[in-house]
Design an enzyme around this catalytic site. Structure first.
Site, PDB file in Angstrom:
ATOM      1  N   THR A   6       0.847  -1.193   0.000  1.00  0.00           N
ATOM      2  CA  THR A   6       0.000   0.000   0.000  1.00  0.00           C
ATOM      3  C   THR A   6       0.883   1.243   0.000  1.00  0.00           C
ATOM      4  O   THR A   6       2.026   1.196   0.449  1.00  0.00           O
ATOM      5  CB  THR A   6      -0.916   0.043   1.246  1.00  0.00           C
ATOM      6  OG1 THR A   6      -1.697   1.243   1.205  1.00  0.00           O
ATOM      7  CG2 THR A   6      -0.124   0.033   2.531  1.00  0.00           C
ATOM      8  N   ASN A   8      -0.632   3.956   1.293  1.00  0.00           N
ATOM      9  CA  ASN A   8      -1.467   4.752   2.191  1.00  0.00           C
ATOM     10  C   ASN A   8      -0.946   4.630   3.623  1.00  0.00           C
ATOM     11  O   ASN A   8      -1.073   3.573   4.245  1.00  0.00           O
ATOM     12  CB  ASN A   8      -2.900   4.225   2.070  1.00  0.00           C
ATOM     13  CG  ASN A   8      -3.882   5.016   2.892  1.00  0.00           C
ATOM     14  OD1 ASN A   8      -3.532   5.610   3.909  1.00  0.00           O
ATOM     15  ND2 ASN A   8      -5.129   5.024   2.456  1.00  0.00           N
ATOM     16  N   ASP A  62      -8.386  -5.240  -0.581  1.00  0.00           N
ATOM     17  CA  ASP A  62      -9.323  -4.587  -1.486  1.00  0.00           C
ATOM     18  C   ASP A  62     -10.600  -4.361  -0.695  1.00  0.00           C
ATOM     19  O   ASP A  62     -10.894  -5.111   0.246  1.00  0.00           O
ATOM     20  CB  ASP A  62      -9.587  -5.445  -2.728  1.00  0.00           C
ATOM     21  CG  ASP A  62     -10.195  -4.621  -3.867  1.00  0.00           C
ATOM     22  OD1 ASP A  62     -10.144  -3.378  -3.809  1.00  0.00           O
ATOM     23  OD2 ASP A  62     -10.721  -5.219  -4.820  1.00  0.00           O
ATOM     24  N   PHE A 147     -15.202  10.320   3.769  1.00  0.00           N
ATOM     25  CA  PHE A 147     -14.960  10.488   2.329  1.00  0.00           C
ATOM     26  C   PHE A 147     -15.746   9.400   1.614  1.00  0.00           C
ATOM     27  O   PHE A 147     -16.366   8.538   2.253  1.00  0.00           O
ATOM     28  CB  PHE A 147     -13.460  10.375   2.028  1.00  0.00           C
ATOM     29  CG  PHE A 147     -12.870   9.069   2.453  1.00  0.00           C
ATOM     30  CD1 PHE A 147     -12.824   7.986   1.579  1.00  0.00           C
ATOM     31  CD2 PHE A 147     -12.394   8.898   3.750  1.00  0.00           C
ATOM     32  CE1 PHE A 147     -12.315   6.761   1.987  1.00  0.00           C
ATOM     33  CE2 PHE A 147     -11.869   7.671   4.160  1.00  0.00           C
ATOM     34  CZ  PHE A 147     -11.833   6.618   3.285  1.00  0.00           C
ATOM     35  N   ASP A 150     -19.197   7.432   2.655  1.00  0.00           N
ATOM     36  CA  ASP A 150     -19.521   7.622   4.072  1.00  0.00           C
ATOM     37  C   ASP A 150     -20.843   8.351   4.304  1.00  0.00           C
ATOM     38  O   ASP A 150     -21.614   7.945   5.183  1.00  0.00           O
ATOM     39  CB  ASP A 150     -18.379   8.369   4.791  1.00  0.00           C
ATOM     40  CG  ASP A 150     -17.162   7.479   5.026  1.00  0.00           C
ATOM     41  OD1 ASP A 150     -17.243   6.263   4.759  1.00  0.00           O
ATOM     42  OD2 ASP A 150     -16.123   8.007   5.487  1.00  0.00           O
ATOM     43  N   LYS A 168     -15.160   5.861  13.572  1.00  0.00           N
ATOM     44  CA  LYS A 168     -15.069   5.116  12.315  1.00  0.00           C
ATOM     45  C   LYS A 168     -14.005   4.018  12.400  1.00  0.00           C
ATOM     46  O   LYS A 168     -14.221   2.901  11.928  1.00  0.00           O
ATOM     47  CB  LYS A 168     -14.723   6.065  11.158  1.00  0.00           C
ATOM     48  CG  LYS A 168     -15.886   6.399  10.261  1.00  0.00           C
ATOM     49  CD  LYS A 168     -15.450   7.237   9.078  1.00  0.00           C
ATOM     50  CE  LYS A 168     -14.640   6.457   8.063  1.00  0.00           C
ATOM     51  NZ  LYS A 168     -14.181   7.324   6.947  1.00  0.00           N
ATOM     52  N   ARG A 174     -11.886  -2.604   7.471  1.00  0.00           N
ATOM     53  CA  ARG A 174     -10.483  -2.987   7.348  1.00  0.00           C
ATOM     54  C   ARG A 174      -9.948  -3.471   8.704  1.00  0.00           C
ATOM     55  O   ARG A 174      -9.207  -4.445   8.783  1.00  0.00           O
ATOM     56  CB  ARG A 174      -9.641  -1.826   6.813  1.00  0.00           C
ATOM     57  CG  ARG A 174      -8.185  -2.191   6.572  1.00  0.00           C
ATOM     58  CD  ARG A 174      -7.457  -1.158   5.743  1.00  0.00           C
ATOM     59  NE  ARG A 174      -8.000  -1.118   4.408  1.00  0.00           N
ATOM     60  CZ  ARG A 174      -8.805  -0.170   3.935  1.00  0.00           C
ATOM     61  NH1 ARG A 174      -9.145   0.858   4.683  1.00  0.00           N
ATOM     62  NH2 ARG A 174      -9.270  -0.259   2.721  1.00  0.00           N
TER      63      ARG A 174
END
Lengths: 188, 188
Positions: A6, A8, A62, A147, A150, A168, A174
């Site tokens: 990733t 991120n 994913d 985002f 959501d 969240k 995840r």
């Protein structure tokens, strides 16, 4: 060391909170995602490809939003659908439905080249998948946070855009996949 | 012999009508399609994969409906969108638009392992792509013929579901891609 494929940094931090930051690192590799109506074969193919590239144990994820009455649309193509028709139009599509159950889903696929307990069927390298699901329903957009989908995904009375980042994270699909993976991986 | 990677006998017949039936055969191989917002990289990756598998010159195609105001949605995922939300809901999405231009597109990707005139950028094996486009607009469903998005795609006053098979073949986006490919291939 386990490599989370990733770019991120938020995903790496989330993984570290389940596995410990000595255990996992981020690896920047842009594997080709395959097309499939569900997440598991996509993540599994990515993990095989990444393991060949990296040569160390890898995790690939994913994720997507699955609307039941639409057979899982937008599902694996959630990001494409968000950038083309947009989230408000997904709400307009869902609005006429009498019932709007949906789920945020995340699949983590693990490959280290060795046999696993519960391998995904297809493919030459053994891969094990771990799924995290948050159930909810599609509603008219509410809230300014978050985002993507959501604002139209309600779980337990509030949309994800009405929740704090901490709330969240607590509910994260995840996170749920990472918890299942961490439990298994720590036995391995 | 050139191998058209498809299990669809109609596609082979259409290709034979442009290339001659001594020139092309159908090869049944289920290559993994990658995800991309346009057809070219998907067909190109498929041609590379198929060439590795087949070991002879191959042609792979991909096709879809691209709605301009939706940045190409449903595009490469036209089939997924058709089987999940369905064609009538794509019309409902498009209905409020003031202007509804769209195109049926087909990309043919050719790979024989050798250099080509105008290669697609990415990837290790040279691939050349040929695109066929039919322009039209999205309209309220009309007509009983055809399949998929034909009832909501109007070209030159009639939807594709209002045309005979012969008329549709005449206009075919796949036919246009095949014509461009055949012209190039016969020089090769």
């Amino acid at each position: 060391m386990l490599q989370y494929v990733t770019t991120n940094p938020g995903k790496l931090r989330e993984a570290e909170s389940y596995l410990g930051d000595e255990m996992i690192d981020a690896y920047d590799y842009d594997y080709p995602e395959i097309q499939a109506p569900t997440l598991e074969p996509i993540a599994a193919a990515g993990a095989r490809d990444a393991y060949r590239e990296v040569g160390q144990p890898v995790v690939v994820d994913d994720a997507g939003l699955f609307i039941e009455a639409f057979d899982g649309f937008p599902g694996p193509y959630s990001s494409f659908v968000e950038t083309t028709i947009g989230v408000d139009r997904v709400w307009e599509l869902a609005e006429p439905l009498s019932d709007r159950p949906a789920s945020f889903r995340c699949v983590l696929a693990y490959c280290d080249g060795e046999a696993v307990d519960d391998p995904v069927d297809d493919g030459d390298l053994p891969v094990q998948c771990f799924t995290g699901v948050v159930d909810g329903e599609i509603v008219a957009p509410r809230g300014d946070g978050g985002f993507g989908y959501d604002p139209i995904f309600e779980h337990d009375g509030a949309t994800f855009a009405e929740r704090t980042a901490a709330e969240k994270n607590e509910l994260s699909h995840r996170g749920r996949a990472l918890a299942a993976f961490a439990e298994w991986y720590q036995q391995r």
